[in-house]
Write a protein that holds these residues in place. Sequence first.
Motif, PDB file in Angstrom:
ATOM      1  N   GLU A 139      14.732  32.867  19.031  1.00 19.94           N
ATOM      2  CA  GLU A 139      14.399  32.934  20.454  1.00 19.94           C
ATOM      3  C   GLU A 139      15.208  31.918  21.258  1.00 19.94           C
ATOM      4  O   GLU A 139      15.728  32.230  22.335  1.00 19.94           O
ATOM      5  CB  GLU A 139      12.903  32.670  20.620  1.00 19.94           C
ATOM      6  N   ALA A 140      15.345  30.709  20.720  1.00 25.71           N
ATOM      7  CA  ALA A 140      16.134  29.682  21.406  1.00 25.71           C
ATOM      8  C   ALA A 140      17.597  30.094  21.501  1.00 25.71           C
ATOM      9  O   ALA A 140      18.262  29.839  22.520  1.00 25.71           O
ATOM     10  CB  ALA A 140      16.006  28.352  20.670  1.00 25.71           C
TER      11      ALA A 140
ATOM     12  N   ARG B 196      13.845  29.650  16.345  1.00 26.09           N
ATOM     13  CA  ARG B 196      15.278  29.387  16.504  1.00 26.09           C
ATOM     14  C   ARG B 196      16.004  30.608  17.060  1.00 26.09           C
ATOM     15  O   ARG B 196      16.927  30.470  17.866  1.00 26.09           O
ATOM     16  CB  ARG B 196      15.887  28.991  15.155  1.00 26.09           C
TER      17      ARG B 196
ATOM     18  N   LYS C 233      17.959  32.550  24.329  1.00 30.39           N
ATOM     19  CA  LYS C 233      17.858  31.863  25.625  1.00 30.39           C
ATOM     20  C   LYS C 233      19.173  31.171  25.967  1.00 30.39           C
ATOM     21  O   LYS C 233      19.639  31.224  27.109  1.00 30.39           O
ATOM     22  CB  LYS C 233      16.728  30.838  25.602  1.00 30.39           C
ATOM     23  N   GLU C 234      19.780  30.515  24.977  1.00 28.36           N
ATOM     24  CA  GLU C 234      21.071  29.857  25.206  1.00 28.36           C
ATOM     25  C   GLU C 234      22.143  30.883  25.555  1.00 28.36           C
ATOM     26  O   GLU C 234      22.981  30.650  26.425  1.00 28.36           O
ATOM     27  CB  GLU C 234      21.499  29.082  23.955  1.00 28.36           C
TER      28      GLU C 234
END
Length: 122
Positions: free
Chosen positions: A67-68, A65, A71-72
């Motif tokens: 890492e996500a 989460r 990225k966002e």
Amino acid sequence: MATKLVQLQSKATEASKLVAKHGTGYYRQLLEKNRQYIQEPPTVEKCDLLAKQLFYTRLSSIPGRFEAFWKELDYAKHLLKNRRELKIEDAGIAALFGLECFAWFCAGEIIGRGFTITGYYV
């Protein structure tokens, strides 16, 4: 005020009668429908094991989460850098998201004040 209390009491009595009449049937139907989720034997130890599994599974999902999230955030930074390439649809979605966040903030404030709009109890 007394009439409202009597009305509330009668409605509560009706609701309790309804639950007493149909509650066990609904309970059995719910358990039968979701039997695949029931762990056997239903003991405290099994519940503790499942709680620990859930906790550590959620804990292990944090790096993914995290890492996500980054990225966002990088995608949002990229959009800000290239504002001129921004499509009207993307801007509309961002505006709606901001409006939704503001609405949830306002709803939280109203709930925090005890469901009063002005903050004063009437």
